[in-house]
Write a protein that holds these residues in place. Structure first.
Motif, PDB file in Angstrom:
ATOM      1  N   GLY A 329       0.821  -1.195   0.000  1.00  0.00           N
ATOM      2  CA  GLY A 329       0.000   0.000   0.000  1.00  0.00           C
ATOM      3  C   GLY A 329       0.859   1.251   0.000  1.00  0.00           C
ATOM      4  N   LEU A 330       0.291   2.360  -0.450  1.00  0.00           N
ATOM      5  CA  LEU A 330       1.014   3.628  -0.538  1.00  0.00           C
ATOM      6  C   LEU A 330       0.300   4.690   0.272  1.00  0.00           C
ATOM      7  CD1 LEU A 330       1.685   3.649  -4.388  1.00  0.00           C
ATOM      8  CD2 LEU A 330       3.258   2.895  -2.597  1.00  0.00           C
ATOM      9  N   GLU A 331       1.080   5.618   0.829  1.00  0.00           N
ATOM     10  CA  GLU A 331       0.489   6.674   1.647  1.00  0.00           C
ATOM     11  C   GLU A 331       1.354   7.923   1.602  1.00  0.00           C
ATOM     12  OE1 GLU A 331      -0.824   7.537   6.304  1.00  0.00           O
ATOM     13  OE2 GLU A 331       0.141   5.653   5.741  1.00  0.00           O
ATOM     14  N   LEU A 332       0.717   9.064   1.439  1.00  0.00           N
ATOM     15  CA  LEU A 332       1.357  10.367   1.601  1.00  0.00           C
ATOM     16  C   LEU A 332       0.668  11.054   2.767  1.00  0.00           C
ATOM     17  CD1 LEU A 332       2.045   9.723  -1.471  1.00  0.00           C
ATOM     18  CD2 LEU A 332       2.195  12.192  -1.768  1.00  0.00           C
ATOM     19  N   GLU A 333       1.448  11.448   3.764  1.00  0.00           N
ATOM     20  CA  GLU A 333       0.899  12.082   4.954  1.00  0.00           C
ATOM     21  C   GLU A 333       1.446  13.499   5.081  1.00  0.00           C
ATOM     22  OE1 GLU A 333       0.861  11.650   9.831  1.00  0.00           O
ATOM     23  OE2 GLU A 333       1.713  10.069   8.594  1.00  0.00           O
ATOM     24  N   SER A 334       0.560  14.486   4.851  1.00  0.00           N
ATOM     25  CA  SER A 334       0.902  15.915   5.010  1.00  0.00           C
ATOM     26  C   SER A 334       2.205  16.259   4.296  1.00  0.00           C
ATOM     27  CB  SER A 334       1.008  16.279   6.497  1.00  0.00           C
ATOM     28  OG  SER A 334      -0.196  15.994   7.169  1.00  0.00           O
ATOM     29  N   VAL A 335       2.319  15.834   3.053  1.00  0.00           N
ATOM     30  CA  VAL A 335       3.565  16.001   2.305  1.00  0.00           C
ATOM     31  C   VAL A 335       3.660  17.407   1.726  1.00  0.00           C
ATOM     32  CG1 VAL A 335       4.734  15.345   0.162  1.00  0.00           C
ATOM     33  CG2 VAL A 335       3.949  13.589   1.756  1.00  0.00           C
ATOM     34  N   THR A 336       4.775  18.048   1.985  1.00  0.00           N
ATOM     35  CA  THR A 336       5.115  19.333   1.365  1.00  0.00           C
ATOM     36  C   THR A 336       6.463  19.177   0.676  1.00  0.00           C
ATOM     37  OG1 THR A 336       3.903  20.624   3.010  1.00  0.00           O
ATOM     38  CG2 THR A 336       5.617  21.766   1.776  1.00  0.00           C
ATOM     39  N   THR A 343       6.661  26.096  -4.129  1.00  0.00           N
ATOM     40  CA  THR A 343       6.075  24.955  -3.430  1.00  0.00           C
ATOM     41  C   THR A 343       5.294  24.129  -4.442  1.00  0.00           C
ATOM     42  OG1 THR A 343       5.897  26.199  -1.357  1.00  0.00           O
ATOM     43  CG2 THR A 343       4.526  24.234  -1.581  1.00  0.00           C
ATOM     44  N   VAL A 344       5.802  22.932  -4.743  1.00  0.00           N
ATOM     45  CA  VAL A 344       5.181  22.087  -5.762  1.00  0.00           C
ATOM     46  C   VAL A 344       4.012  21.307  -5.173  1.00  0.00           C
ATOM     47  CG1 VAL A 344       5.601  20.283  -7.475  1.00  0.00           C
ATOM     48  CG2 VAL A 344       7.411  21.909  -6.908  1.00  0.00           C
ATOM     49  N   LEU A 345       4.198  20.721  -3.985  1.00  0.00           N
ATOM     50  CA  LEU A 345       3.132  20.025  -3.276  1.00  0.00           C
ATOM     51  C   LEU A 345       2.999  20.648  -1.892  1.00  0.00           C
ATOM     52  CD1 LEU A 345       3.819  16.270  -4.192  1.00  0.00           C
ATOM     53  CD2 LEU A 345       2.082  17.786  -5.151  1.00  0.00           C
ATOM     54  N   ASP A 346       1.744  20.910  -1.484  1.00  0.00           N
ATOM     55  CA  ASP A 346       1.506  21.635  -0.239  1.00  0.00           C
ATOM     56  C   ASP A 346       0.525  20.862   0.634  1.00  0.00           C
ATOM     57  OD1 ASP A 346       1.310  23.508   1.736  1.00  0.00           O
ATOM     58  OD2 ASP A 346       0.212  24.990   0.550  1.00  0.00           O
ATOM     59  N   ASP A 347       1.061  20.195   1.666  1.00  0.00           N
ATOM     60  CA  ASP A 347       0.238  19.497   2.659  1.00  0.00           C
ATOM     61  C   ASP A 347      -0.708  18.485   2.000  1.00  0.00           C
ATOM     62  OD1 ASP A 347      -0.522  18.908   5.255  1.00  0.00           O
ATOM     63  OD2 ASP A 347      -2.171  20.345   5.235  1.00  0.00           O
ATOM     64  N   VAL A 348      -0.128  17.599   1.187  1.00  0.00           N
ATOM     65  CA  VAL A 348      -0.902  16.593   0.455  1.00  0.00           C
ATOM     66  C   VAL A 348      -0.961  15.301   1.262  1.00  0.00           C
ATOM     67  CG1 VAL A 348      -0.969  15.137  -1.616  1.00  0.00           C
ATOM     68  CG2 VAL A 348      -0.376  17.565  -1.805  1.00  0.00           C
ATOM     69  N   SER A 349      -2.156  14.782   1.442  1.00  0.00           N
ATOM     70  CA  SER A 349      -2.352  13.501   2.132  1.00  0.00           C
ATOM     71  C   SER A 349      -3.268  12.628   1.284  1.00  0.00           C
ATOM     72  CB  SER A 349      -2.971  13.701   3.521  1.00  0.00           C
ATOM     73  OG  SER A 349      -2.112  14.432   4.370  1.00  0.00           O
ATOM     74  N   ALA A 383       8.513  18.168   4.163  1.00  0.00           N
ATOM     75  CA  ALA A 383       7.719  17.954   5.373  1.00  0.00           C
ATOM     76  C   ALA A 383       6.770  16.796   5.114  1.00  0.00           C
ATOM     77  CB  ALA A 383       6.941  19.216   5.750  1.00  0.00           C
ATOM     78  N   GLY A 384       6.360  16.122   6.179  1.00  0.00           N
ATOM     79  CA  GLY A 384       5.462  14.987   6.038  1.00  0.00           C
ATOM     80  C   GLY A 384       6.225  13.692   5.777  1.00  0.00           C
ATOM     81  N   ALA A 385       5.525  12.702   5.254  1.00  0.00           N
ATOM     82  CA  ALA A 385       6.132  11.391   5.041  1.00  0.00           C
ATOM     83  C   ALA A 385       5.477  10.688   3.856  1.00  0.00           C
ATOM     84  CB  ALA A 385       5.999  10.522   6.298  1.00  0.00           C
ATOM     85  N   VAL A 386       6.286   9.912   3.151  1.00  0.00           N
ATOM     86  CA  VAL A 386       5.810   9.020   2.083  1.00  0.00           C
ATOM     87  C   VAL A 386       6.069   7.603   2.552  1.00  0.00           C
ATOM     88  CG1 VAL A 386       6.064   8.331  -0.325  1.00  0.00           C
ATOM     89  CG2 VAL A 386       6.322  10.739   0.313  1.00  0.00           C
ATOM     90  N   ARG A 387       5.028   6.768   2.536  1.00  0.00           N
ATOM     91  CA  ARG A 387       5.169   5.406   3.062  1.00  0.00           C
ATOM     92  C   ARG A 387       4.812   4.380   1.993  1.00  0.00           C
ATOM     93  NH1 ARG A 387       2.620   8.137   7.423  1.00  0.00           N
ATOM     94  NH2 ARG A 387       4.056   8.432   9.174  1.00  0.00           N
ATOM     95  N   VAL A 388       5.558   3.288   2.006  1.00  0.00           N
ATOM     96  CA  VAL A 388       5.282   2.110   1.176  1.00  0.00           C
ATOM     97  C   VAL A 388       5.135   0.931   2.118  1.00  0.00           C
ATOM     98  CG1 VAL A 388       6.188   0.527  -0.559  1.00  0.00           C
ATOM     99  CG2 VAL A 388       6.502   2.995  -0.844  1.00  0.00           C
ATOM    100  N   GLY A 389       4.005   0.273   2.066  1.00  0.00           N
ATOM    101  CA  GLY A 389       3.769  -0.840   2.981  1.00  0.00           C
ATOM    102  C   GLY A 389       3.810  -0.413   4.435  1.00  0.00           C
ATOM    103  N   GLY A 390       3.421   0.832   4.704  1.00  0.00           N
ATOM    104  CA  GLY A 390       3.426   1.351   6.062  1.00  0.00           C
ATOM    105  C   GLY A 390       4.775   1.815   6.559  1.00  0.00           C
TER     106      GLY A 390
END
Length: 576
Positions: A329-336, A343-349, A383-390
């Protein structure tokens, strides 16, 4: 400079380099010391019994032979170490470039890296093989000769030694006066190289627009700038060369006058005076060569500084104890994420459950491709985190992360080799049957059958001998062969004709079956088949949901969809 060379190469090369420098230094001392035997030789020849010079001549011949052996050993060691350093430098530079974040490869890097990896590395590594030995000889041999002169006659020796600080001062002054001109020439050189590459790559666009004359003028301007900078560099070297020449000639003249005065006063004999003058004359050539060698060494130092700057560029950090994800699974948590001041991506979840498909749509410049690149960790988020498989991608080893991900981009790059070699990049150890099966699933076998040479057909640099659709089929076959559980797709059919589009879509459907998929898409059929859609604009998610949900809301996605329908009804799909 040796310290910088070892820093660029890595300290595993310190031992061979220091041994080579020591051998070259001993050789230079041996050369100067051998001239000391000229004093007894000339004293005997000018004496009452010239036959007494025979043993001294034998000793002089033996000393010269010993010097020749040392010189051969030093030069051979220099060539061997230089070859080893060159090979090691290419490996280190290549490995480091492969680890640098994608954002480092901005516009202009192609020309800079091309010059650096080609002529720059060769010049930097040639210092051991070609420049170090003559430079050490030019610096150490005259000092050894001065020591010999001090033994012959302390007055003449002191006169010669007094000139050493003046020669060194002129050399340093010349180097400083040339530094700015050399830096400008190097910058102009890089700019001209980038212009040449740009001009060659842009030929189709320039010819289609009839703009070849204007573009040639820009290239010509950069080449003229390089010519002017090179001329200024040469002119800035003249004062140092002339000053050094005048100093050496003045010192020789002073020794000649002083020696004649001492000889006429009976303080030294004719043999000693002649020997000292021979030694002084022998010092002149290496001292005069210092100007030329100094210029070459400055060029080498500049290239070493550029290599050092590249190698000091920090790659993406690796986790000290990498974690392997257990899911896909994939997840973006509050990614900036910022690129420069933008600023290309701003607080993307967002999240993509394992086995589901997410379509990312939106206007150009919304940050869609950047989102895919962050999932593959081409960059690290601000800022934030990108996760793969949690697991945060920063905690996953690069190799393990790449094993999880297959990427198919719109612009496919193929290496200059055969079709089979390019497909096998997905999994080099795959069997022939697996390669053929992946090709058939991507409908690449149709391309192979009609190409002369079949699987052995060469694709050309960048895949230039194949069409866009054919290159895309190779890319999909490569991804199929890799068999990764996560697939990232970036507008893979946006520029294809209907026949190739249908073939590529069929290959994509086989590629994404049962996998976690994130796709940047504008085409109707691609978007409709997604489990969920996010609409990205200005670096933010403005809408999210299924295709039907977003249409019912009548927001930005519904407008996008209507434009897409109108485009399809009116002709080729040009949405996005």
């Amino acid at each position: 400079m040796i310290r910088m060379l070892l820093r660029v190469l890595g300290h595993q090369y310190a031992g061979p380099v220091r041994r080579t420098v020591a051998l070259m230094t001993v050789t230079a001392v041996a050369e100067g010391a051998s001239y000391a035997l000229l004093v007894p030789v000339l004293r005997a020849l000018f004496g009452d019994t010239p036959g007494d010079a025979r043993p001294w001549l034998v000793a002089f011949g033996a000393a010269v032979a010993g010097y020749a052996v040392l010189r051969y050993a030093g030069d051979l060691s220099g060539f061997r170490v230089g070859t080893t350093l060159l090979r090691g430098m290419y490996h280190r530079l290549g490995d480091h470039l492969a680890c640098l974040p994608l954002g480092w490869y901005a516009a202009g890097r192609v020309g800079e890296v091309s010059v650096l990896a080609g002529r720059g590395v060769l010049q930097a590594m040639s210092v051991i093989a070609h420049l170090l030995s003559p430079f050490i000889s030019a610096a150490v041999t005259p000092l050894t000769v001065v020591a010999v002169m001090l033994v012959c006659d302390w007055r003449l020796g002191l006169a010669a030694a007094a000139a050493a600080p003046a020669v060194a001062a002129i050399h340093v002054w010349a180097g400083r006066s040339m530094a700015a001109a050399d830096a400008e020439r190097a910058e102009r050189d890089r700019e001209a190289t980038a212009r040449v590459i740009e001009y060659l790559q842009a030929q189709p666009v320039l010819r289609a627009g009839g703009r070849t004359i204007e573009r040639f003028r820009l290239l010509d301007d950069s080449l003229r700038g390089l010519h002017r900078a090179s001329r200024r560099s040469l002119l800035s070297a003249l004062p140092g060369v002339v000053g050094l020449t005048l100093m050496v000639q003045a010192v020789f003249t002073a020794l000649l006058v002083l020696g004649a005065h001492l000889a006429l006063g009976g303080d030294i004999g004719a043999a000693e005076l002649l020997a000292v003058l021979v030694l002084a004359a022998r010092c002149a050539d290496p001292l005069l060569s210092l100007a030329e060698l100094g210029g070459k060494l400055r060029v080498v130092r500049t290239e070493l500084a550029r290599l050092d700057a590249v190698l000091r560029t920090e790659p993406l950090p690796e986790a000290p104890e990498p974690v392997r994800p257990v899911g896909h699974g994939l997840e973006l948590e509050s990614v900036t994420f910022r690129h420069g001041d933008r600023t290309v991506l701003d607080d993307v979840s967002l999240s993509v459950p394992q086995g589901q498909r997410l379509a990312v749509v939106g206007p150009s410049g919304a940050g869609k491709s950047t989102l895919l690149q962050l999932l593959a960790r081409f960059y690290d988020v601000d800022a934030g985190a990108v996760r793969v498989g949690g697991v945060d991608v920063r905690s996953i080893g690069t190799e393990a992360l790449m094993e999880q991900v297959a990427i198919v981009f719109q612009d496919v790059y193929l290496f200059d080799g055969t079709i089979e070699e390019n497909v096998r990049l997905g999994r080099p150890d795959a069997g022939e049957a697996e390669v053929r099966a992946a090709a058939a699933a991507a409908r690449l076998d149709e391309v192979v059958e009609r190409l002369p040479g079949g699987w052995s057909a060469n694709v050309g640099e960048g895949g230039a001998l194949l069409s866009g659709g054919e290159r895309q089929r190779v890319s999909i076959a490569r991804a199929l062969l890799k068999d990764a559980p996560i697939v990232l797709l970036d507008e893979v059919t946006s520029a294809l004709d209907p026949v190739n589009e249908a073939a590529v879509h069929e290959g994509i459907e086989r590629l994404v079956a049962g996998r976690t998929v994130v796709m940047v898409a504008h085409r109707l059929r691609t978007v409709q088949r997604a489990d969920r859609i996010v609409f990205l604009d200005g670096g933010r998610i403005v809408e999210e949901g299924t295709h039907e949900e977003l249409l019912r809301r009548g927001g930005r996605y519904a407008d996008f969809w209507q434009v897409s329908l109108t485009s399809v009804a009116g002709g080729p799909d040009t949405a996005g």
